[in-house]
Motif scaffolding. Structure first.
Motif, PDB file in Angstrom:
ATOM      1  N   THR A 195      49.237   4.891   0.358  1.00 44.62           N
ATOM      2  CA  THR A 195      50.407   4.883   0.486  1.00 44.62           C
ATOM      3  C   THR A 195      51.537   5.568  -0.015  1.00 44.62           C
ATOM      4  N   GLU A 196      52.481   5.870   0.482  1.00 49.42           N
ATOM      5  CA  GLU A 196      53.631   6.787  -0.024  1.00 49.42           C
ATOM      6  C   GLU A 196      54.890   5.859   0.114  1.00 49.42           C
ATOM      7  N   ASP A 197      55.473   5.783  -1.103  1.00 50.73           N
ATOM      8  CA  ASP A 197      56.858   5.074  -0.941  1.00 50.73           C
ATOM      9  C   ASP A 197      57.875   5.630  -2.010  1.00 50.73           C
ATOM     10  N   GLU A 198      59.152   5.252  -2.219  1.00 48.05           N
ATOM     11  CA  GLU A 198      59.777   5.658  -3.106  1.00 48.05           C
ATOM     12  C   GLU A 198      60.261   4.747  -3.960  1.00 48.05           C
ATOM     13  N   VAL A 199      60.392   5.088  -5.503  1.00 46.40           N
ATOM     14  CA  VAL A 199      60.706   4.534  -6.558  1.00 46.40           C
ATOM     15  C   VAL A 199      61.711   5.026  -7.513  1.00 46.40           C
ATOM     16  N   GLY A 228      66.382   6.688 -13.175  1.00 47.62           N
ATOM     17  CA  GLY A 228      67.059   5.978 -12.160  1.00 47.62           C
ATOM     18  C   GLY A 228      67.187   6.847 -10.949  1.00 47.62           C
ATOM     19  N   LYS A 229      66.477   7.812 -10.866  1.00 44.63           N
ATOM     20  CA  LYS A 229      66.671   8.659  -9.688  1.00 44.63           C
ATOM     21  C   LYS A 229      65.452   8.284  -8.822  1.00 44.63           C
ATOM     22  N   VAL A 230      65.905   8.246  -7.442  1.00 40.96           N
ATOM     23  CA  VAL A 230      64.488   7.641  -6.572  1.00 40.96           C
ATOM     24  C   VAL A 230      63.616   8.772  -6.242  1.00 40.96           C
ATOM     25  N   GLU A 231      62.488   8.801  -6.609  1.00 35.08           N
ATOM     26  CA  GLU A 231      61.167   9.869  -6.112  1.00 35.08           C
ATOM     27  C   GLU A 231      60.479   9.099  -5.264  1.00 35.08           C
ATOM     28  N   LYS A 232      59.676  10.388  -4.636  1.00 41.00           N
ATOM     29  CA  LYS A 232      58.748   9.783  -3.752  1.00 41.00           C
ATOM     30  C   LYS A 232      57.410   9.766  -4.730  1.00 41.00           C
ATOM     31  N   SER A 247      50.556   9.811 -23.469  1.00 42.31           N
ATOM     32  CA  SER A 247      51.152  10.908 -23.578  1.00 42.31           C
ATOM     33  C   SER A 247      52.162  11.021 -22.319  1.00 42.31           C
ATOM     34  N   GLY A 248      53.214  11.348 -22.645  1.00 41.86           N
ATOM     35  CA  GLY A 248      54.291  11.701 -21.537  1.00 41.86           C
ATOM     36  C   GLY A 248      55.330  10.354 -21.476  1.00 41.86           C
ATOM     37  N   ALA A 249      56.273  10.586 -20.679  1.00 37.45           N
ATOM     38  CA  ALA A 249      57.441   9.478 -20.427  1.00 37.45           C
ATOM     39  C   ALA A 249      56.601   8.237 -19.788  1.00 37.45           C
ATOM     40  N   ILE A 250      57.173   7.144 -19.958  1.00 39.79           N
ATOM     41  CA  ILE A 250      56.345   5.736 -19.732  1.00 39.79           C
ATOM     42  C   ILE A 250      56.148   5.985 -18.060  1.00 39.79           C
ATOM     43  N   GLY A 251      57.274   6.386 -17.531  1.00 47.36           N
ATOM     44  CA  GLY A 251      57.415   6.462 -16.096  1.00 47.36           C
ATOM     45  C   GLY A 251      56.159   7.318 -15.235  1.00 47.36           C
ATOM     46  N   ARG A 252      56.262   8.493 -15.984  1.00 46.32           N
ATOM     47  CA  ARG A 252      55.077   9.408 -15.395  1.00 46.32           C
ATOM     48  C   ARG A 252      53.624   8.912 -15.681  1.00 46.32           C
ATOM     49  N   ARG A 253      53.577   8.054 -16.891  1.00 41.07           N
ATOM     50  CA  ARG A 253      52.295   7.257 -17.157  1.00 41.07           C
ATOM     51  C   ARG A 253      51.988   6.577 -16.051  1.00 41.07           C
ATOM     52  N   TYR A 254      53.185   5.462 -15.615  1.00 44.19           N
ATOM     53  CA  TYR A 254      52.837   4.692 -14.575  1.00 44.19           C
ATOM     54  C   TYR A 254      52.442   5.505 -13.216  1.00 44.19           C
TER      55      TYR A 254
END
Ligand code: ATP
Length: 508
Positions: free
Chosen positions: A386-390, A395-399, A448-455
């Protein structure tokens, strides 16, 4: 989950993701690869094992009427003679004499191109999702090049196996676009041969099994004689199978080494096989849905009577909407008593069973649900991709790319993150929780890394749950943040609630 839209890029996306994240590699890649063979990397082997374990649990452990078996890959060559494989396990093959490429004649399509009823040439196309479109385009181009006026007649594609001998010379090779180089179809044997023992003579010829089913028939007597079973009962086996496919393609859909999960379900010759066959079809569909395949992506292909083997009463294939089109995933065949009778005749051993209820002795009939592990894995991957945007951390919306695996079969069940890696108090709690969960499930620790990146990294490999240890965990109430992969929703739970929730989602 909705059925994936068939598309060429979906397959490319899946293949790319599988390599990038360590699910599946081309075999022998450092030597340029080996066509038709694939290796499963760290995540692939977990996913594969989970699929096999779910199947084994649901069809063997949770049923009182099915027993398990693990027979050898190389068996006595007489088994393959008796089963008919030595004489007739083959596919029709056609060669292109110019390019030296080979095609399966039943996967090569051709059509005459006619303008106002006059044939001006032929087009050919290798089976693909948009074969009709490809053929029509080629026909239009042919008409334009030949400057023919008039209406192009409908292009009606036929299998090359149906071509008349006088047409072989006229049909263009898909490799060169020119006619005159395709041969007539001939049977190509699919079993891999090997030699067993020190003498390399004909008597030493043996085969790598092209299906696991014959190992079941060959052991039927052993299992009946061990006295654990009564009619109706099944024998199940998971194992490797090998076929020298003429054109292995579509990633792991058609390979030369693959794995099967097969059941032979033995029934009385007077049983209502029609009803039992239907029950098996429904059970198989339910199982596919239980591991996360969308119901609307599954359909039934009922083999017409004139295409059935002479001994078979019925065969229905469960088809799945793969990225390259709707194709067979699971074959469910009523094979009568053919296989057991063949082995009875060739081995001289009785294959009868005494039916305690009916008080009679007979050779049972069989229903055979036969499923490929690799095709199931490809179906699961295609349904999950699946591809979506979050929104990201800022707060910037990314694929985002994610695999929406069911928690039951996801290779990694949960990832544990300390919010910050340089805070020993957070790291200590996170590591302790990781160790605790690791004893039950395949879980992953990442600091390691920002939590968003880890997710995001976990979303891409289909990890259903993220567990973050933050300051509230250590300073307030010990609760952790539980994040859902698909909705990105987060909630706080205690450790006990977390374990109960995971248990329910993964094993429930
Ligand atoms: P196909 O028509 O696609 O060649 P088949 O009808 O020969 O398949 P079966 O002999 O019924 O296939 O095998 C049972 C199952 O084993 C198939 O439904 C499929 O899931 C799997 N399977 C068969 N051949 C392959 C292969 N070359 N690669 C991967 N899986 C396979």
């Amino acid at each position: 989950m909705t059925a994936p839209a068939p598309s060429d890029t979906l397959m490319e996306d899946i293949v790319g993701l599988c390599k990038r994240r360590g699910f599946i590699f081309q075999s022998s890649e450092i030597y340029g690869g080996y066509n038709g063979f694939y290796d499963y990397g760290p995540l692939g082997v977990e996913l594969r094992n989970n699929i096999k374990q779910a199947w084994w649990r649901d069809f063997v452990q949770c049923r009182d009427d099915i027993e398990g078996l693990d027979s050898t890959i190389i068996m006595h060559p007489k088994i393959w003679k008796a089963s008919g494989h030595v004489d007739s396990f083959s596919d029709p093959m056609v060669d292109c004499k110019e390019s030296k490429l080979r095609y399966r004649a039943d996967q090569l399509f051709f059509a005459p191109v006619s303008v106002d009823g006059e044939t001006i040439g032929y087009v050919s196309v290798v089976e693909c999702i948009d074969q009709q479109e490809v053929a029509e385009k080629a026909a239009t181009e042919m008409k334009r090049k030949m400057a023919k006026q008039g209406e192009l007649d409908t292009i009606e594609l036929k299998e090359y196996t149906e071509a008349k001998p006088e047409q072989y010379e006229l049909i263009p090779s898909p490799a060169t676009g020119k006619s005159g180089s395709l041969t007539e179809p001939r049977e190509f044997k699919l079993m891999f041969e090997t030699k067993v023992g020190p003498l390399a003579n004909d008597a030493a010829t043996a085969y790598l099994r092209p299906e696991t089913a014959q190992g079941i028939f060959a052991n039927y007597k052993n299992i009946v004689d061990t006295g654990r079973v009564k009619i109706p009962f099944g024998i199940a086996q998971i194992g490797k199978a090998f076929r020298n496919e003429i054109t292995p393609r579509n990633f792991i859909f058609r390979s030369r080494e693959f794995e099967q999960m097969e059941i032979e379900y033995f029934i009385s010759p007077s049983a209502d096989w029609n009803t039992l066959h239907r029950e098996w079809i429904d059970t198989c569909i339910d199982w596919l849905v239980s591991i996360g395949l969308p119901r609307e992506g599954i359909s039934e292909d009922i083999h017409p009577e004139d295409k059935l083997a002479f001994y078979s009463q019925a065969t229905t294939d469960l088809m799945f909407q793969f990225p390259h089109g709707e194709q067979e995933l699971w074959g469910i065949a009523c094979r009568s008593d053919y296989d057991l009778k063949q082995h009875q005749e060739h081995s001289g051993k009785s294959m009868t069973i005494f039916d305690e209820t009916a008080k009679e002795k007979y050779v049972p009939h069989v229903i055979e649900p036969s499923l490929g592990v690799d095709r199931t894995l490809l179906a699961v991957l295609s349904a999950a991709y699946t591809e979506d945007e979050v929104p990201n951390d800022k707060g910037k919306v990314e694929k985002r790319i994610l695999l929406k695996f069911s928690p039951k079969i996801a290779p990694v069940k949960a990832a544990i993150f300390p919010l910050l890696k340089n805070k020993p108090e957070l790291v200590e709690v996170a590591k302790r929780l990781h160790k605790k969960l690791q004893r039950r499930w395949n879980v992953f620790y990442d600091a390691s890394g920002a939590i968003g990146r880890r997710y995001r990294r976990q979303d891409e490999i289909g990890t259903p749950f993220g567990i973050t240890i933050d300051f509230d965990t250590i300073e307030k109430d010990g609760t952790v943040t539980l994040r859902d992969r698909d909705t990105c929703e987060q909630r706080r739970v205690t450790e006990d609630e977390l374990i109960e929730f995971l248990e329910e989602q993964i094993n429930g």
